[in-house]
Structures are given as structure tokens and as C-alpha cells.
Design a protein around this motif. Structure first.
Motif, mmCIF file in Angstrom:
data_model
loop_
_atom_site.group_PDB
_atom_site.id
_atom_site.type_symbol
_atom_site.label_atom_id
_atom_site.label_comp_id
_atom_site.label_asym_id
_atom_site.label_seq_id
_atom_site.Cartn_x
_atom_site.Cartn_y
_atom_site.Cartn_z
ATOM 1 N N PHE A 107 0.837 -1.194 0.000
ATOM 2 C CA PHE A 107 0.000 0.000 0.000
ATOM 3 C C PHE A 107 0.878 1.252 0.000
ATOM 4 O O PHE A 107 0.656 2.181 -0.778
ATOM 5 N N ALA A 108 1.875 1.273 0.872
ATOM 6 C CA ALA A 108 2.758 2.437 0.972
ATOM 7 C C ALA A 108 3.521 2.672 -0.340
ATOM 8 O O ALA A 108 3.647 3.819 -0.795
ATOM 9 N N ALA A 109 4.005 1.610 -0.953
ATOM 10 C CA ALA A 109 4.722 1.746 -2.222
ATOM 11 C C ALA A 109 3.797 2.283 -3.317
ATOM 12 O O ALA A 109 4.173 3.178 -4.080
ATOM 13 N N ALA A 110 2.591 1.748 -3.380
ATOM 14 C CA ALA A 110 1.632 2.219 -4.385
ATOM 15 C C ALA A 110 1.245 3.674 -4.125
ATOM 16 O O ALA A 110 1.105 4.464 -5.067
ATOM 17 N N LEU A 111 1.094 4.043 -2.867
ATOM 18 C CA LEU A 111 0.756 5.433 -2.530
ATOM 19 C C LEU A 111 1.892 6.376 -2.925
ATOM 20 O O LEU A 111 1.638 7.461 -3.471
ATOM 21 N N LEU A 112 3.134 5.966 -2.682
ATOM 22 C CA LEU A 112 4.279 6.785 -3.106
ATOM 23 C C LEU A 112 4.290 6.986 -4.617
ATOM 24 O O LEU A 112 4.548 8.091 -5.102
ATOM 25 N N VAL A 113 4.016 5.931 -5.363
ATOM 26 C CA VAL A 113 3.967 6.049 -6.827
ATOM 27 C C VAL A 113 2.824 6.970 -7.244
ATOM 28 O O VAL A 113 3.001 7.851 -8.093
ATOM 29 N N ALA A 114 1.667 6.784 -6.649
ATOM 30 C CA ALA A 114 0.507 7.612 -7.013
ATOM 31 C C ALA A 114 0.794 9.102 -6.758
ATOM 32 O O ALA A 114 0.580 9.930 -7.646
ATOM 33 N N VAL A 115 1.298 9.410 -5.589
ATOM 34 C CA VAL A 115 1.571 10.806 -5.237
ATOM 35 C C VAL A 115 2.725 11.360 -6.065
ATOM 36 O O VAL A 115 2.650 12.471 -6.594
ATOM 37 N N GLY A 116 3.796 10.569 -6.184
ATOM 38 C CA GLY A 116 4.967 11.028 -6.938
ATOM 39 C C GLY A 116 4.667 11.285 -8.400
ATOM 40 O O GLY A 116 5.108 12.279 -8.980
ATOM 41 N N ARG A 117 3.943 10.386 -9.020
ATOM 42 C CA ARG A 117 3.635 10.553 -10.454
ATOM 43 C C ARG A 117 2.560 11.609 -10.683
ATOM 44 O O ARG A 117 2.591 12.330 -11.685
ATOM 45 N N LEU A 118 1.636 11.736 -9.751
ATOM 46 C CA LEU A 118 0.622 12.780 -9.862
ATOM 47 C C LEU A 118 1.284 14.157 -9.780
ATOM 48 O O LEU A 118 0.934 15.069 -10.537
ATOM 49 N N ALA A 119 2.250 14.293 -8.896
ATOM 50 C CA ALA A 119 2.955 15.570 -8.747
ATOM 51 C C ALA A 119 3.772 15.913 -9.991
ATOM 52 O O ALA A 119 3.999 17.094 -10.284
ATOM 53 N N ALA A 120 4.186 14.885 -10.739
ATOM 54 C CA ALA A 120 5.015 15.107 -11.927
ATOM 55 C C ALA A 120 4.199 15.390 -13.186
ATOM 56 O O ALA A 120 4.773 15.717 -14.223
ATOM 57 N N LEU A 121 2.888 15.272 -13.104
ATOM 58 C CA LEU A 121 2.058 15.533 -14.294
ATOM 59 C C LEU A 121 2.040 16.995 -14.661
ATOM 60 O O LEU A 121 2.147 17.884 -13.909
#
Length: 122
Positions: free
Chosen positions: A108-122
């Protein structure tokens, strides 16, 4: 940060590709015997839908961001896996399997990091 996110995406894609293939091809008994005990609480159609979700998410973690085609799908796939992990943690909690809950929490934590990190990079 980009390299770190790619590593997390690759790990998550590998984990959920394997899990999705297993859940889409194995019987309930075989899944439980191989360690996917959380399926015990759900009807097989729910397990099969979860399998399809995991397979789509595995592709969504990598392909959109790598190709630049609809890159918003990558954080969406990661967020979807967060939802799947909440359900998995609930299942393993009911089955009194703290080690599996811990694994669900890490995923869950890894997926959340990806979601937040990639969302911020859009």
C-alpha cells in the motif's frame, strides 16, 4: 526521485502481475495452498475481478508513463492498487494473519508513493 519511482513501479508491476496471473488461473484451493489465503473470504467471481484489476494495474504502472500516452493512468493504477491493498489487509486481518497485513501495508505504501509522486510530476 524519478529513478526511485521507476524502481517502485517495476516492483509493484512484478508483484501484481504474478498475483493477477495466479488469481485468474488457479482454483481457490490452489491459491490458498500457495499462500494467497485472503481469497478464502471472497466468492471466486470477486477473486477473478481482483485478478483482472491487478493485471490491468501492472500494465498501467509501466506503459502509460513509459510511452507518454495518457500518463495520468500511472498514478490512477497506483491508487487503484491502494484500494486493492485495503481489501487485502481487511481480509488478512479477519483471518488473523499479521504478517500478510504487514506485507499489504508495505505494498500500500509503495503504491501510494507512486501515485503521489507521479501525480505531482504531471
Amino acid at each position: 526521485m524519478n529513478t526511485f519511482l521507476w524502481i517502485l513501479q517495476a516492483i509493484l508491476a512484478t508483484v501484481f502481475l504474478g498475483s493477477g496471473i495466479a488469481k485468474s488461473t488457479m482454483s481457490r484451493e490452489r491459491l490458498i495452498a500457495t499462500g494467497q489465503t485472503g481469497v478464502a473470504l471472497f466468492p471466486m467471481p470477486v477473486v477473478r475481478v481482483t485478478a483482472a484489476s491487478e493485471l490491468l494495474a501492472a500494465a498501467g504502472l509501466l506503459l502509460p508513463w513509459a510511452t507518454g500516452i495518457a500518463p495520468w493512468l500511472t498514478p490512477t493504477a497506483a491508487a487503484g492498487l491502494c484500494v486493492v491493498m485495503v481489501g487485502a489487509a481487511w481480509s488478512h486481518t479477519r483471518l488473523r494473519e499479521p504478517q500478510n497485513v504487514a506485507a499489504n501495508t508495505v505494498l500500500f505504501a509503495a503504491a501510494l508513493l507512486v501515485a503521489v509522486g507521479r501525480l505531482a510530476a504531471l
